[in-house]
Design a protein around this motif. Structure first.
Motif, PDB file in Angstrom:
ATOM      1  N   LEU A 112       0.821  -1.217   0.000  1.00  0.00           N
ATOM      2  CA  LEU A 112       0.000   0.000   0.000  1.00  0.00           C
ATOM      3  C   LEU A 112       0.855   1.268   0.000  1.00  0.00           C
ATOM      4  CD1 LEU A 112      -2.750  -1.049   2.532  1.00  0.00           C
ATOM      5  CD2 LEU A 112      -2.876  -1.084   0.046  1.00  0.00           C
ATOM      6  N   GLY A 113       1.892   1.244  -0.813  1.00  0.00           N
ATOM      7  CA  GLY A 113       2.756   2.424  -0.919  1.00  0.00           C
ATOM      8  C   GLY A 113       3.536   2.685   0.338  1.00  0.00           C
ATOM      9  N   GLY A 114       4.093   1.639   0.939  1.00  0.00           N
ATOM     10  CA  GLY A 114       4.821   1.818   2.201  1.00  0.00           C
ATOM     11  C   GLY A 114       3.889   2.228   3.309  1.00  0.00           C
ATOM     12  N   PHE A 115       2.699   1.608   3.337  1.00  0.00           N
ATOM     13  CA  PHE A 115       1.649   1.910   4.324  1.00  0.00           C
ATOM     14  C   PHE A 115       1.280   3.388   4.324  1.00  0.00           C
ATOM     15  CE2 PHE A 115       3.881  -1.827   6.073  1.00  0.00           C
ATOM     16  CZ  PHE A 115       2.860  -2.744   5.882  1.00  0.00           C
ATOM     17  N   GLY A 116       1.300   4.007   3.151  1.00  0.00           N
ATOM     18  CA  GLY A 116       0.925   5.413   3.002  1.00  0.00           C
ATOM     19  C   GLY A 116       2.051   6.369   3.306  1.00  0.00           C
ATOM     20  N   MET A 117       3.116   5.882   3.943  1.00  0.00           N
ATOM     21  CA  MET A 117       4.226   6.769   4.283  1.00  0.00           C
ATOM     22  C   MET A 117       5.094   7.081   3.070  1.00  0.00           C
ATOM     23  SD  MET A 117       5.423   5.597   8.049  1.00  0.00           S
ATOM     24  CE  MET A 117       5.412   3.834   7.785  1.00  0.00           C
TER      25      MET A 117
END
Length: 182
Positions: A112-117
């Motif tokens: 998920l994109g580096g957990f949104g980070m």
């Protein structure tokens, strides 16, 4: 030592730090600095999480995915695009579009994109890189006026003052008859 014998502007560490800071500020203002920095920061969590082994208490949690190579490529490319935007500002639009696309591709590929980070800074970085534009150069007259000190002001009629006023950058000159009607 009295104040009469001390140098007015010491060239020690404070002078060197001040000059370095001013030089960095000048360098930073001539390129899309914040967009490049956010693009590089977005690449780090995208690159890190698929290879991380986190310990929670006594448990080791491995977040390795089958798309680890994709995460590696996306993370490295985001870092390279950020550096490219810094050192080659002419390709900032390509870097911004590529950063945005890579940040969006990281959602299904890299946790998920580096957990949104990594996703959110990547999207912001792409927008900053695309929207940044260098300042237009000053016209010759404005540069000369900025370097030459002004002489004593003289009284002028309004029409004389309007005729001597330099045009704005990109403005077309207007005939004197139009200005008198306004």
């Amino acid at each position: 030592m009295s104040s009469a014998t001390v140098e007015a502007w010491p060239e020690g560490p404070a002078g060197l730090v001040g000059r370095t800071r001013r030089g960095f500020r000048t360098w930073r203002r001539t390129r899309p600095f914040w967009g490049g920095l956010l693009a590089m920061l977005a690449g780090v969590p995208i690159l890190y999480f698929p290879y991380a082994h986190l310990s929670l208490g006594g448990l080791t949690v491995a977040m390795s995915t089958t798309a680890g190579a994709g995460s590696l490529i996306i993370g490295v490319m985001l870092i390279v695009l950020g550096l490219t935007a810094w050192f080659q500002p002419a390709v900032r639009i390509f870097c911004g579009v590529a950063t945005t696309i890579l940040a969006l591709i990281s959602v299904p590929v890299s946790n998920l994109g580096g957990f949104g980070m990594g996703l959110l800074p990547g999207l912001v970085a792409g927008g900053l890189l695309v929207s940044w534009a260098p300042l237009p150069p000053l016209p010759e007259a404005a540069e000369r006026a900025a370097t030459v000190p002004d002489e004593a002001p003289t009284a002028q009629l309004p029409a004389q003052a309007a005729a001597e006023q330099p045009l704005e950058y990109g403005a077309a000159p207007r005939p004197a008859a139009e200005e008198e009607q306004r």
